[in-house]
Design an enzyme around this catalytic site. Structure first.
Site, PDB file in Angstrom:
ATOM      1  CG  ASP A  57       3.323  15.845 -12.397  1.00 24.58           C
ATOM      2  OD1 ASP A  57       3.926  14.858 -11.919  1.00 24.58           O
ATOM      3  OD2 ASP A  57       3.269  16.087 -13.612  1.00 24.58           O
ATOM      4  CB  SER A 146       5.855  -3.480  -7.903  1.00 28.19           C
ATOM      5  OG  SER A 146       5.362  -4.614  -8.587  1.00 28.19           O
ATOM      6  CE1 TYR A 159       4.388  -0.224 -11.920  1.00 27.41           C
ATOM      7  CE2 TYR A 159       4.864  -2.561 -11.576  1.00 27.41           C
ATOM      8  CZ  TYR A 159       4.238  -1.388 -11.176  1.00 27.41           C
ATOM      9  OH  TYR A 159       3.485  -1.374 -10.032  1.00 27.41           O
ATOM     10  CE  LYS A 163       6.034   0.750  -8.854  1.00 29.56           C
ATOM     11  NZ  LYS A 163       5.527   1.796  -7.963  1.00 29.56           N
ATOM     12  CB  THR A 194      -5.887  -0.549  -6.745  1.00 32.41           C
ATOM     13  OG1 THR A 194      -5.039  -0.820  -7.872  1.00 32.41           O
ATOM     14  CG2 THR A 194      -5.219  -1.024  -5.480  1.00 32.41           C
TER      15      THR A 194
HETATM   16  N1  LIG Z   1      -2.424  -2.418  -7.546  1.00 33.93           N
HETATM   17  C1  LIG Z   1      -1.423  -3.263  -7.563  1.00 33.93           C
HETATM   18  O1  LIG Z   1      -1.604  -4.465  -7.765  1.00 33.93           O
HETATM   19  C2  LIG Z   1      -0.021  -2.779  -7.327  1.00 33.93           C
HETATM   20  C3  LIG Z   1       0.974  -3.742  -7.189  1.00 33.93           C
HETATM   21  C4  LIG Z   1       2.281  -3.337  -6.973  1.00 33.93           C
HETATM   22  C5  LIG Z   1       2.576  -2.000  -6.883  1.00 33.93           C
HETATM   23  N2  LIG Z   1       1.595  -1.078  -7.024  1.00 33.93           N
HETATM   24  C6  LIG Z   1       1.986   0.327  -6.924  1.00 33.93           C
HETATM   25  O2  LIG Z   1       1.207   0.958  -5.945  1.00 33.93           O
HETATM   26  C7  LIG Z   1       1.079   2.347  -6.244  1.00 33.93           C
HETATM   27  C8  LIG Z   1      -0.406   2.718  -6.184  1.00 33.93           C
HETATM   28  O3  LIG Z   1      -1.077   1.970  -7.162  1.00 33.93           O
HETATM   29  P1  LIG Z   1      -2.653   1.774  -7.172  1.00 33.93           P
HETATM   30  O4  LIG Z   1      -2.881   0.374  -7.581  1.00 33.93           O
HETATM   31  O5  LIG Z   1      -3.230   2.314  -5.930  1.00 33.93           O
HETATM   32  O6  LIG Z   1      -2.992   2.687  -8.450  1.00 33.93           O
HETATM   33  P2  LIG Z   1      -4.144   3.757  -8.722  1.00 33.93           P
HETATM   34  O7  LIG Z   1      -4.082   3.984 -10.185  1.00 33.93           O
HETATM   35  O8  LIG Z   1      -5.412   3.333  -8.082  1.00 33.93           O
HETATM   36  O9  LIG Z   1      -3.624   5.051  -7.948  1.00 33.93           O
HETATM   37  C9  LIG Z   1      -2.513   5.774  -8.383  1.00 33.93           C
HETATM   38  C10 LIG Z   1      -2.707   7.230  -8.015  1.00 33.93           C
HETATM   39  O10 LIG Z   1      -1.519   7.937  -8.400  1.00 33.93           O
HETATM   40  C11 LIG Z   1      -1.912   9.158  -8.982  1.00 33.93           C
HETATM   41  N3  LIG Z   1      -0.844   9.644  -9.871  1.00 33.93           N
HETATM   42  C12 LIG Z   1      -0.427   9.116 -11.049  1.00 33.93           C
HETATM   43  N4  LIG Z   1       0.560   9.868 -11.577  1.00 33.93           N
HETATM   44  C13 LIG Z   1       0.782  10.886 -10.693  1.00 33.93           C
HETATM   45  C14 LIG Z   1       1.683  11.977 -10.649  1.00 33.93           C
HETATM   46  N5  LIG Z   1       2.554  12.214 -11.648  1.00 33.93           N
HETATM   47  N6  LIG Z   1       1.651  12.816  -9.578  1.00 33.93           N
HETATM   48  C15 LIG Z   1       0.771  12.602  -8.574  1.00 33.93           C
HETATM   49  N7  LIG Z   1      -0.106  11.588  -8.557  1.00 33.93           N
HETATM   50  C16 LIG Z   1      -0.095  10.738  -9.600  1.00 33.93           C
HETATM   51  C17 LIG Z   1      -3.195   8.846  -9.726  1.00 33.93           C
HETATM   52  O11 LIG Z   1      -3.939  10.026 -10.007  1.00 33.93           O
HETATM   53  C18 LIG Z   1      -3.873   7.908  -8.744  1.00 33.93           C
HETATM   54  O12 LIG Z   1      -4.669   8.626  -7.813  1.00 33.93           O
HETATM   55  C19 LIG Z   1       1.718   2.543  -7.644  1.00 33.93           C
HETATM   56  O13 LIG Z   1       3.027   3.026  -7.454  1.00 33.93           O
HETATM   57  C20 LIG Z   1       1.754   1.136  -8.186  1.00 33.93           C
HETATM   58  O14 LIG Z   1       2.812   0.966  -9.105  1.00 33.93           O
HETATM   59  C21 LIG Z   1       0.291  -1.427  -7.239  1.00 33.93           C
END
Ligand SMILES: NC(=O)c1ccc[n+]([C@@H]2O[C@H](COP(=O)([O-])OP(=O)(O)OC[C@H]3O[C@@H](n4cnc5c(N)ncnc54)[C@H](O)[C@@H]3O)[C@@H](O)[C@H]2O)c1
Length: 253
Positions: A57, A146, A159, A163, A194
């Site tokens: 975590d 983000s 959020y 970020k 994702t």
């Molecule tokens: N998908 C998008 O459009 C998008 C856009 C901008 C930013 N992001 C950022 O990209 C990053 C990844 O997002 P994603 O879309 O791949 O999401 P996702 O939900 O597919 O993956 C996130 C991962 O983080 C893990 N996680 C969550 N809390 C945790 C913790 N406390 N300790 C360890 N692991 C933890 C989850 O188990 C998961 O495997 C995030 O920071 C998200 O804010 C995503």
């Protein structure tokens, strides 16, 4: 840095952008450690890549220390850290049910911002002990912000704060770690396909994609991974946040 043979820790590597990055780095010969709270997916990805999964975590100092220690013992000293662990919520500052729950605001800051910093500080302490590679380089850190850091929408107070904090700390951390030859960059993705986004209905996803000037679609996790690999490989990239968003500027809602 050439990722071949290099140990890389990917937080949140069990899913989405982190998983794609772990796969791309592994394809370039990196030794992968997935640090995640979702162990089933983390272990599946790690097994696919011949790497390891560590339950971590990112908000916990103890878990972070254990992850760095375990990775160092099993794979060797880590030189790449990709911070992809994160959560997204949508809650207005004052909504129908009253003011934004404070504990929810804290939780988002705790995971996205403090969690990233926790892993950075522990990773850097270890990486700075390693021998320098070409050009005096010892490590590379990639964070995930983000576009919400810049144009947060209705409901994104927490959020966007988390970020924006990641964007804000990128340069000072790069400066702090420059003596050790450790670079720090942040990627600010637009909207990517994702599991985080898969919760939205198909038509909502399509409509979001159409808002991107070009290409008019959601980003592929492999496109994020490709930029992450480039940051690792290009030694001049440091202290900067790079938008990866097809020129989208988010509207208020
Ligand atoms: N998908 C998008 O459009 C998008 C856009 C901008 C930013 N992001 C950022 O990209 C990053 C990844 O997002 P994603 O879309 O791949 O999401 P996702 O939900 O597919 O993956 C996130 C991962 O983080 C893990 N996680 C969550 N809390 C945790 C913790 N406390 N300790 C360890 N692991 C933890 C989850 O188990 C998961 O495997 C995030 O920071 C998200 O804010 C995503």
């Amino acid at each position: 840095m050439n990722p071949s043979g290099i140990v890389a820790i990917v937080t949140g590597g069990g899913s989405g952008l982190g998983e794609a990055t772990a796969r791309a780095l592994a394809a370039k010969g990196a030794k992968i450690a997935i640090a995640d709270v979702g162990m089933e997916r983390a272990e599946n990805v790690a097994a696919d890549l011949g790497g390891i999964a560590v339950k971590c975590d990112v908000t916990s100092a103890e878990d972070g220390e254990n992850a760095i220690r375990t990775v160092s013992e099993k794979l060797g000293g880590p030189r790449i850290l990709v911070n992809c662990a994160g959560i997204a919520i949508a809650v207005k500052t004052v909504g129908k049910d009253g003011p934004h729950p404070l504990d929810l605001y804290r939780k988002v800051i705790e995971i996205n911002l403090i969690g990233s910093f926790n892993m950075i500080r522990l990773f850097a302490a270890k990486a700075q002990e390693l021998d320098p590679l070409e050009g005096g380089e010892r490590g590379v850190i990639i964070n995930t912000a983000s576009v919400a850091a810049f144009d947060g929408q209705v409901g994104q107070a927490a959020y966007s704060s988390s970020k924006g904090g990641i964007v804000g700390m990128t340069l000072p951390i790069a400066r702090d770690l420059s003596r050790a030859g450790i670079r720090v960059c942040t990627i600010a993705p637009g909207i990517f396909k994702t599991p985080m986004m898969a919760g939205l209905p198909e038509d909502a996803q399509a409509s979001l994609g159409q808002q991107v000037p070009f290409p008019p679609r959601l980003g592929e996790p492999s496109e994020y991974a490709s930029l992450a690999c480039h940051i690792v490989e290009n030694q001049m990239l440091n202290g900067e946040t790079i938008r990866l968003d097809g020129a989208i500027r988010m509207a208020p809602r």
